[in-house]
Design an enzyme around this catalytic site. Structure first.
Site, PDB file in Angstrom:
ATOM      1  N   VAL B  12      20.916-108.846 -24.262  1.00 44.55           N
ATOM      2  CA  VAL B  12      22.025-107.979 -24.649  1.00 44.55           C
ATOM      3  C   VAL B  12      23.210-108.800 -25.171  1.00 44.55           C
ATOM      4  O   VAL B  12      23.758-108.518 -26.241  1.00 44.55           O
ATOM      5  CB  VAL B  12      22.449-107.085 -23.460  1.00 44.55           C
ATOM      6  CG1 VAL B  12      23.708-106.291 -23.808  1.00 44.55           C
ATOM      7  CG2 VAL B  12      21.307-106.135 -23.089  1.00 44.55           C
ATOM      8  N   LYS B 100      23.972-101.220 -15.173  1.00 45.73           N
ATOM      9  CA  LYS B 100      23.932 -99.961 -14.425  1.00 45.73           C
ATOM     10  C   LYS B 100      23.970-100.146 -12.919  1.00 45.73           C
ATOM     11  O   LYS B 100      24.458 -99.285 -12.197  1.00 45.73           O
ATOM     12  CB  LYS B 100      22.735 -99.108 -14.838  1.00 45.73           C
ATOM     13  CG  LYS B 100      21.414 -99.750 -14.617  1.00 45.73           C
ATOM     14  CD  LYS B 100      20.295 -98.905 -15.231  1.00 45.73           C
ATOM     15  CE  LYS B 100      19.067 -99.761 -15.457  1.00 45.73           C
ATOM     16  NZ  LYS B 100      19.250-100.808 -16.486  1.00 45.73           N
ATOM     17  N   VAL B 127      23.499 -96.390 -19.714  1.00 42.16           N
ATOM     18  CA  VAL B 127      22.594 -95.231 -19.647  1.00 42.16           C
ATOM     19  C   VAL B 127      22.069 -94.941 -21.045  1.00 42.16           C
ATOM     20  O   VAL B 127      22.849 -94.677 -21.954  1.00 42.16           O
ATOM     21  CB  VAL B 127      23.310 -93.958 -19.114  1.00 42.16           C
ATOM     22  CG1 VAL B 127      22.347 -92.786 -19.050  1.00 42.16           C
ATOM     23  CG2 VAL B 127      23.937 -94.221 -17.752  1.00 42.16           C
ATOM     24  N   LYS B 200      20.746 -94.218 -13.243  1.00 41.82           N
ATOM     25  CA  LYS B 200      21.331 -93.642 -14.461  1.00 41.82           C
ATOM     26  C   LYS B 200      21.750 -92.191 -14.216  1.00 41.82           C
ATOM     27  O   LYS B 200      22.812 -91.759 -14.662  1.00 41.82           O
ATOM     28  CB  LYS B 200      20.339 -93.736 -15.613  1.00 41.82           C
ATOM     29  CG  LYS B 200      20.075 -95.180 -16.064  1.00 41.82           C
ATOM     30  CD  LYS B 200      18.923 -95.216 -17.047  1.00 41.82           C
ATOM     31  CE  LYS B 200      18.624 -96.621 -17.552  1.00 41.82           C
ATOM     32  NZ  LYS B 200      17.323 -96.663 -18.271  1.00 41.82           N
TER      33      LYS B 200
END
Lengths: 412, 412
Positions: B12, B100, B127, B200
């Protein structure tokens, strides 16, 4: 403290007024300031209720009121909405609109005027009612580009087609029933002829490419020629028929179209029924996003407008989403599509032979729907100009009458 | 000029770095200022490339750098992400996260710390990867309240279930295949046991009700008990099986659950296949919104993070989306659901008679799937406690073995 004015006190305008009142405390907490409606413009007079004391018939009472910093334009139509919007923006007021006619024609000028006056011109509610489309799209365009946009952008036609399929009914009777139930206008042309979906597609495409997409140049077909028999054949193939607004974007050239198309009844758009709308964007990296929901209605539309108001009051500067430079649409006749063709015949084998001869293949996919003297088949993907020539040739074959044909939304 | 730091240079973090570089000019135009990455924190060392000169192993280099005004936290896990995030926020920096675990545990504290320091703590990417969910939800909550949230929130399990259905395959072999193809982790527990979807769901519910929803209290079942035969019966009924995260919200009490459920293969969630995610919100006035797309991936997740960065730099003050006060979950055993029950038998008629006796109705809907000595039926909607008692009674009937059962996502 923010003061708003509402221009046009119809379904949408009165929805905004009542939702702002009912949620005043919560909206104030989220915005960090109270948001109060100071003036309502409408041609009609009315008395009683909370709105009556705010009523004016004179737009100057809003445009010249320096305390009013945000205007909701819910009048619809080009005039006088264009003039009022432009003057409000030039006076440094934000304008939030649900008016797709105005946005699709004058969006670029109005956003440019907004930017020049440190104000926002926003219109989430103009496409898809309460479905969040424009704001998510804009955020995704920060880092992605769109290669395809496609959707069911008109609730009236989707309702009619869904009912035709569900009740095995014809177009005329279903339209009348939809009008009785309030799902279609007395003059249904803007919806059933595809113009409403076309304007919404043009707005979305303008955002995608950053240039003005002229809706009047998008080939647009309505749904009035769709018959019961078309649905019978589509169903027999596991498919359904939807009014699809679709555009492929390659090298900034747009191949756009609004037409009834055949698609799988188990596909993401194929399961969107009734008055629901949906739009799918294919991006460079995210693949595909689908946003769906009820595409119209007083409170959903009011909600979308209030979302825009909340953003405009907090982000007061934004670059126009598109310029007035007109985007290129691909040449007519160049689009490549597969199709479902329905025909009647006097001799079944002769009809199949003729179709295979014309389309130069033994691999046509035939649909048997149990209707006497009728059949349908799927063509391979063909350029529109080639397809037209072939279908003319097929129509000349003895004992054959081509009844209808539909593009496939996706190649089978 | 905005200066960013990236904490954690994995999939990421490196995605954010490269997308920010590639789209620098466009992002600058949209933001009205350049956004440049000044520091990258990672435990590993690397050389070469644009990122290497920015590398540090010491978080202090970021937290104490007063020029850095926005931090991307892409480390994952609770520690040290919590400490670094809290300190960055207290230093007045915005923090944007895809974490998360951290959001579902410490979201309330972190948003409160952000608000107290005129900064934002944002986590759209936590999410649904690149699907815009949190921002549209937050906008809609300005004027609406949510009565149901439901979705397919984990791509790995959705891929496995889709492949089991498509290839008529068992769970174990499909999991192994998914691991080989990189669609499942070597330790797949967080995904296949439903914990990822549960976190989530808890984040979305916390936003919906404005209070902390404790994910560890949400009843959660994974997919490892789903069999080939379950799919055979579901398919015979026109249905499929999906890992659904679902919650009904009534009077601020939440009835939430993550479990494999049976739903129509022609429904909006039923057509979401492969690694795709989708979430549907039912609102007071808009009825229903569905948002779907690919729920993970380097570039989609980076896109969501950059959207948050763009918002944080322009809207620097926001009320926390939820408080630390814990929301009430409904008592276990009170949930009312219809179910599909699969059983084996020695005598077909005796099995049907026993089921009808136990469920006290002659109207059970039976499914014939052509598997010898097996059948399945749909129960009426029943409280969990009542259903459990009945299924125990049915299991005691001679010649019957209850094999599996699934809640229906919606009443048939």
């Amino acid at each position: 403290m923010a003061y708003a004015a509402i221009m046009g006190y119809g379904v949408v305008g009165s929805g905004v007024f009542s939702v702002l009142r009912e949620n005043a405390a919560f909206i104030e907490k989220q915005l960090g300031m109270p948001l109060s409606v100071k003036r309502i413009l409408d041609l009609r007079s009315f008395s009683g209720g909370d709105a009556a004391p705010l009523l004016t018939h004179d737009a100057e009472d809003i445009i010249n009121d320096t305390e009013i910093n945000i205007v909701v334009e819910a009048m619809g139509g080009l005039n006088p909405a264009f003039e009022y919007t432009m003057r409000a923006l030039r006076a440094g007021k934000h304008v939030v609109s649900s008016n797709k006619e105005l946005v699709s024609v004058h969006g670029a000028e109005l956003m440019a005027a907004a930017a020049a006056n440190h104000a926002r011109y926003m219109f989430e509610a103009s496409v898809g009612g309460g479905i969040p489309i424009i704001r998510p799209l804009k955020h995704m365009l920060l880092t992605e580009s769109v290669s395809q946009a496609a959707g069911i952008l008109n609730g009236t036609t989707n309702y009619i087609l869904s009912m035709m399929r569900e009740h095995n009914a014809g177009f005329d009777e279903t339209l009348k029933d939809a009008q009785r139930r309030g799902f279609a206008e007395r003059d249904p042309s803007a919806d059933v002829d595809g113009f409403d979906a076309c304007r919404k597609l043009a707005i979305l495409l303008s955002i995608c490419v950053g240039r003005y997409v002229n809706f009047s140049k998008i080939p647009t077909e309505g749904i009035s020629a769709v018959t019961k028999d078309d649905f019978t054949f589509a169903s027999a193939a596991g498919d359904t028929i939807k009014l699809i607004a679709r555009a492929d974007i390659r090298d900034n050239v747009i191949d756009a179209r609004v037409a009834p198309m055949v698609l799988s009844k188990e596909s993401p758009l194929g399961v969107v029924n009734g008055v629901y709308n949906a739009v799918s964007f294919t991006f460079s990296a995210i693949d595909n996003i689908l946003l769906s929901g009820r595409g119209a209605g007083k409170y959903p539309t009011a909600g979308a407008i209030i979302s825009d108001m909340a953003e405009a009051l907090r982000i007061t500067e934004a670059a126009p989403m598109w310029s007035g430079a007109e985007a290129a649409l691909s040449a007519p006749g160049e689009a490549i599509d597969a199709r479902m063709v329905r025909m009647s015949y006097t001799d079944a084998q002769a009809a199949r032979d003729a179709a295979e001869r014309v389309f130069q293949t033994n691999d046509l996919i035939w649909i048997d729907a149990g209707i006497p003297n009728q059949t349908a088949f799927f063509t391979p993907p063909l350029k529109e100009s080639e397809y037209d020539a072939k279908i003319r040739a097929l129509s000349r074959a003895p004992g054959i009458s081509v009844k209808n044909s539909f593009r496939l939304y996706a190649v089978r």
